[in-house]
Design a protein around this motif. Structure first.
Motif, mmCIF file in Angstrom:
data_model
loop_
_atom_site.group_PDB
_atom_site.id
_atom_site.type_symbol
_atom_site.label_atom_id
_atom_site.label_comp_id
_atom_site.label_asym_id
_atom_site.label_seq_id
_atom_site.Cartn_x
_atom_site.Cartn_y
_atom_site.Cartn_z
ATOM 1 N N LEU A 1 45.354 47.688 1.571
ATOM 2 C CA LEU A 1 44.278 48.226 2.405
ATOM 3 C C LEU A 1 44.776 49.240 3.423
ATOM 4 N N LEU A 2 45.810 48.906 4.176
ATOM 5 C CA LEU A 2 46.277 49.802 5.234
ATOM 6 C C LEU A 2 46.812 51.124 4.693
ATOM 7 N N PRO A 3 47.732 51.125 3.714
ATOM 8 C CA PRO A 3 48.170 52.419 3.163
ATOM 9 C C PRO A 3 47.035 53.219 2.535
ATOM 10 N N ALA A 4 46.103 52.523 1.884
ATOM 11 C CA ALA A 4 44.963 53.216 1.269
ATOM 12 C C ALA A 4 44.103 53.883 2.334
ATOM 13 N N ALA A 5 43.867 53.175 3.436
ATOM 14 C CA ALA A 5 43.058 53.741 4.524
ATOM 15 C C ALA A 5 43.771 54.923 5.174
#
Length: 350
Positions: A115-119
């Motif tokens: 989630l964090l890298p994608a965001a």
């Protein structure tokens, strides 16, 4: 005979401790801190408020509603950075909210990112896109504010059509995309973790408020205000209105992209509605309702509009909820032309 010095005392220095400036700065810091503290402690309250809430304050349903209200308060505040602070009427803000939601989801499912890298990847890509679209749209300001509004509307409409047509099955068309929980931390998945999603939404609002309020208090913020009030005067002083407007557009769009990623998490999916110009109009209504160009106006408008939008259908009033909401908005605008957060101030046209 004793002579008495009757000369008037020099005026107090606003920057001195206890001076007017210090008091204003104290209120500026204490008010947000107090609100933040109350919101942080909200999940620990088991208070039951009949009619207003379906369950206790700390129940998953109530916290989900509060998270949505805080999310839209942040989105409204990001939109006001353009509309209320700089005078740019954009109809394309939804494009970046949808980009944040769909981009984050696609990065998780097709690139295998968490989630964090994608965001973060979506935020970088969305910001770059905002610079490009902003530069093109702002060139149309020579045609007047309507030209800018129409160009941003055209970009937003193109994005909405792309989402609706579901090219290659990427967007899910009318169905949208369901949140892929494989890349989402376990602490953010499930009803039992709704409180963590609530705190994440609160963190987003705090971040947007810090960025917007800090920027508008700096020289760049005063230049934005000067552009809103009299762009020609700013140009005569040697400043480039185009560069400053592009900065406001890009910053507001980046905050919207980040809000879109959070919208994906709060609503557990990406929906076509977030890509439509109607979504931007909703943000505009929130800003005007609370008070455009004011410190707390977009926050108040975002929370109030979202709460009523979510709760009115459950009250079974016997009339269309949107009719009630529209009537309340008209009444509010007439009672407080400057917005609910500034009832004594008349709203300035952008």
């Amino acid at each position: 005979m004793t002579l008495t010095n009757t000369a008037p005392a020099p005026p107090a220095n606003p920057s001195e401790p206890g001076g007017p400036g210090a008091l204003r700065r104290g209120r500026t810091v204490l008010a947000p801190a107090a609100v933040l503290l109350v919101l942080l402690l909200l999940p620990f309250s088991a208070l039951n408020i009949p009619v207003l809430l379906d369950g206790p304050v700390n129940s998953p349903g109530s916290l989900q509603l509060f998270a949505l209200c805080l999310l839209f308060a942040g989105l409204a505040l990001s939109y006001d950075l353009m509309f209320g602070r700089t005078g740019l009427l954009s109809f394309g803000h939804a494009l970046y909210v949808a980009g944040g939601a769909y981009g984050t989801q696609l990065a998780m499912t097709h690139l295998g990112l968490a989630l964090l890298p994608a965001a973060l990847l979506t935020l970088v890509a969305g910001t770059a896109l905002a610079v490009l679209i902003g530069a093109v749209s702002l060139r149309s300001v020579a045609l007047g504010p309507i030209g800018f509004a129409m160009v941003t509307l055209a970009f937003a409409q193109a994005g909405a059509i792309w989402v609706e047509r579901n090219p290659g099955g990427l967007t899910g068309g009318e169905e949208g995309l369901t949140l892929s929980t494989e890349g989402v931390p376990a602490t953010l998945v499930g009803v039992q973790n709704t409180v963590n999603v609530y705190w994440l939404a609160l963190g987003y609002l705090a971040l947007v408020a810090t960025v917007v309020w800090t920027a508008t208090a700096r020289p760049i913020g005063r230049t934005w205000q000067g552009i809103r009030d009299n762009e020609q005067r700013v140009a005569v002083l040697g400043r480039s209105p185009f560069a400053y407007k592009l900065a406001a557009f890009t910053l507001a769009s980046a905050l919207a992209v980040l809000g879109g990623a959070l919208h994906l998490l709060v609503t557990e999916g990406a929906t076509p509605r977030t890509s439509t110009p109607d979504f931007t109009l909703t943000l505009l209504v929130m800003v005007v309702l609370g008070g455009s160009g004011t410190r707390w106006g977009p926050v108040v408008g975002g929370v109030l509009f979202t709460y009523l939008d979510q709760r009115l259908p459950g009250w079974h009033l016997g009339v269309e909820p949107m009719l009630v909401l529209g009537t309340l908005f008209v009444v509010a605008v007439h009672v407080a032309p400057g917005g609910l957060a500034a009832p004594g101030r008349r709203r300035k046209s952008a």
